[in-house]
Design an enzyme around this catalytic site. Structure first.
Site, PDB file in Angstrom:
ATOM      1  N   ASP A  15       0.860  -1.171   0.000  1.00  0.00           N
ATOM      2  CA  ASP A  15       0.000   0.000   0.000  1.00  0.00           C
ATOM      3  C   ASP A  15       0.908   1.236   0.000  1.00  0.00           C
ATOM      4  O   ASP A  15       2.092   1.145   0.349  1.00  0.00           O
ATOM      5  CB  ASP A  15      -0.884  -0.029   1.247  1.00  0.00           C
ATOM      6  CG  ASP A  15      -1.608   1.274   1.473  1.00  0.00           C
ATOM      7  OD1 ASP A  15      -2.374   1.684   0.583  1.00  0.00           O
ATOM      8  OD2 ASP A  15      -1.386   1.900   2.531  1.00  0.00           O
ATOM      9  N   ASP A  17      -0.142   5.327   0.607  1.00  0.00           N
ATOM     10  CA  ASP A  17      -0.365   6.364   1.616  1.00  0.00           C
ATOM     11  C   ASP A  17      -0.598   5.736   2.988  1.00  0.00           C
ATOM     12  O   ASP A  17      -1.503   4.922   3.164  1.00  0.00           O
ATOM     13  CB  ASP A  17      -1.557   7.234   1.228  1.00  0.00           C
ATOM     14  CG  ASP A  17      -1.399   8.668   1.722  1.00  0.00           C
ATOM     15  OD1 ASP A  17      -0.860   8.858   2.816  1.00  0.00           O
ATOM     16  OD2 ASP A  17      -1.791   9.592   0.995  1.00  0.00           O
ATOM     17  N   ASP A 213      -1.714  -0.152   6.024  1.00  0.00           N
ATOM     18  CA  ASP A 213      -2.024   0.512   7.293  1.00  0.00           C
ATOM     19  C   ASP A 213      -3.519   0.580   7.586  1.00  0.00           C
ATOM     20  O   ASP A 213      -3.898   1.018   8.667  1.00  0.00           O
ATOM     21  CB  ASP A 213      -1.468   1.934   7.288  1.00  0.00           C
ATOM     22  CG  ASP A 213      -2.243   2.849   6.343  1.00  0.00           C
ATOM     23  OD1 ASP A 213      -2.286   2.543   5.131  1.00  0.00           O
ATOM     24  OD2 ASP A 213      -2.828   3.846   6.810  1.00  0.00           O
TER      25      ASP A 213
END
Length: 335
Positions: A15, A17, A213
């Protein structure tokens, strides 16, 4: 000593951001971690739900932050959406595009014909984020969807992180069309499987590791695709959201940040830890620090242990026994 995490997995799907960067700021250690993965001979794919940018733009942004990246290593939700369309439509079919030129280019690259207006021969609608989407764009899509054509959404992220804060994302625009049509789109991006499946297939991986995240997109998407996940605490996920995560949102591994991807699998895996004892008593988990040769376990080891116990016993009510346990739970925000 347990095997290296990278020895268990034949690709790393990252991932962006919250995992590699925060907007225009790279997360410390991320460039070095990506370089270490490459040195280990493990393929890297940068996997993003952002459908507004072409892979070239994503790679350029990564390089500007010191992260080595090539456009061919980027997997976007617009690519995944185009692949879903190509699987279901005949070559040359006309697809009404609500989104950027980058999304239209992905549709065209797979042998379909992107258009911007409703017509009798439109076979599908594809919808991705664009800050320039207008009511008129949604109206064209509404007519097509109500006529019964296939509707594919690149993602359903309700918000989009920006330097100014969270702003409406593609999911907010999808919600408008849901309301207007009483229809549901096929979702190509996270948290559904197609994006991660396509990224893994691109490097011929059979045991790829997802690093992210967000539990509701990254970890859920990994689960939908049947892949193991490493959750990092450098973005949206918190100790509390991990502790209370529902099945399907639970990672196999846990770390503070991406740098841990070069660590040992057994040290990162969620489960009992030697420095902590977790005892279930009714709807309560009693937490005790255990002094051994290595001393009291660290805070992330405690989080790995309490998550394991909470998920197995169906309770996240924690009671510390002793100052060490109380202090560690305080540090995690779990008291």
């Amino acid at each position: 000593m347990s095997e290296a995490l990278l020895a268990r997995h034949d690709a790393v799907l990252l991932d962006l951001d919250g995992t590699v960067y925060h907007g225009a700021r790279v997360i410390p250690g991320a460039p070095e971690a990506v370089a270490e993965v490459r040195r280990a001979g493990v393929p890297v794919r940068f996997v993003t739900n952002n459908a507004s940018k072409a892979p070239e733009s994503v790679a350029e942004h990564l390089r500007s932050l010191g992260v080595a990246a090539e456009p061919g290593e980027v997997s976007t939700s617009s690519q995944a959406a185009a692949a879903v369309l190509a699987e279901r439509l005949r070559a040359g079919s006309r697809v009404l595009v609500v989104g950027t030129g980058a999304l239209a280019a992905e549709v065209e690259a797979l042998g379909l014909a992107p258009v911007r207006k409703m017509a009798d021969d439109v076979a599908a609608v594809v919808q991705g984020h664009s800050p320039d989407t207008t009511w008129a764009d949604l109206a064209e899509a509404c007519l097509a969807i109500r006529a019964g054509v296939l509707w594919v959404a690149c993602n359903v992220d309700a918000t989009l992180p920006t330097e100014r804060g969270q702003l409406p994302g593609n999911g907010s625009m999808v919600a408008a069309l849901r309301t207007a049509t009483d229809a549901e789109p096929v979702v190509a991006g996270k948290p559904e499987a197609p994006l991660f499946t396509a990224a893994a297939t691109a490097v011929r991986a059979t045991s790829a590791l997802v690093v992210g995240d967000r539990l509701d997109t990254d970890i859920a998407g990994a689960s939908a695709a049947g892949l193991d996940a490493l959750a990092v605490l450098s973005g949206v996920a918190t100790p509390r959201t991990l502790l209370t995560a529902a099945e399907g949102l639970r990672p196999r591994y846990l770390a503070e940040h991406l740098s841990a991807v070069t660590g040992r699998a057994g040290e990162l895996e969620i489960g009992p830890r030697p420095g902590w004892r977790i005892r279930a008593e009714g709807d309560t988990l009693r937490v005790t620090a255990v002094t051994e040769s290595d001393g009291v376990g660290d805070r992330l080891d405690l989080l790995r242990a309490v998550c394991d116990a909470a998920w197995r016993h169906g309770t996240h009510r924690l009671v510390p026994e002793g100052d060490d346990a109380r202090g560690a739970l305080d540090d995690l925000g779990l008291t």
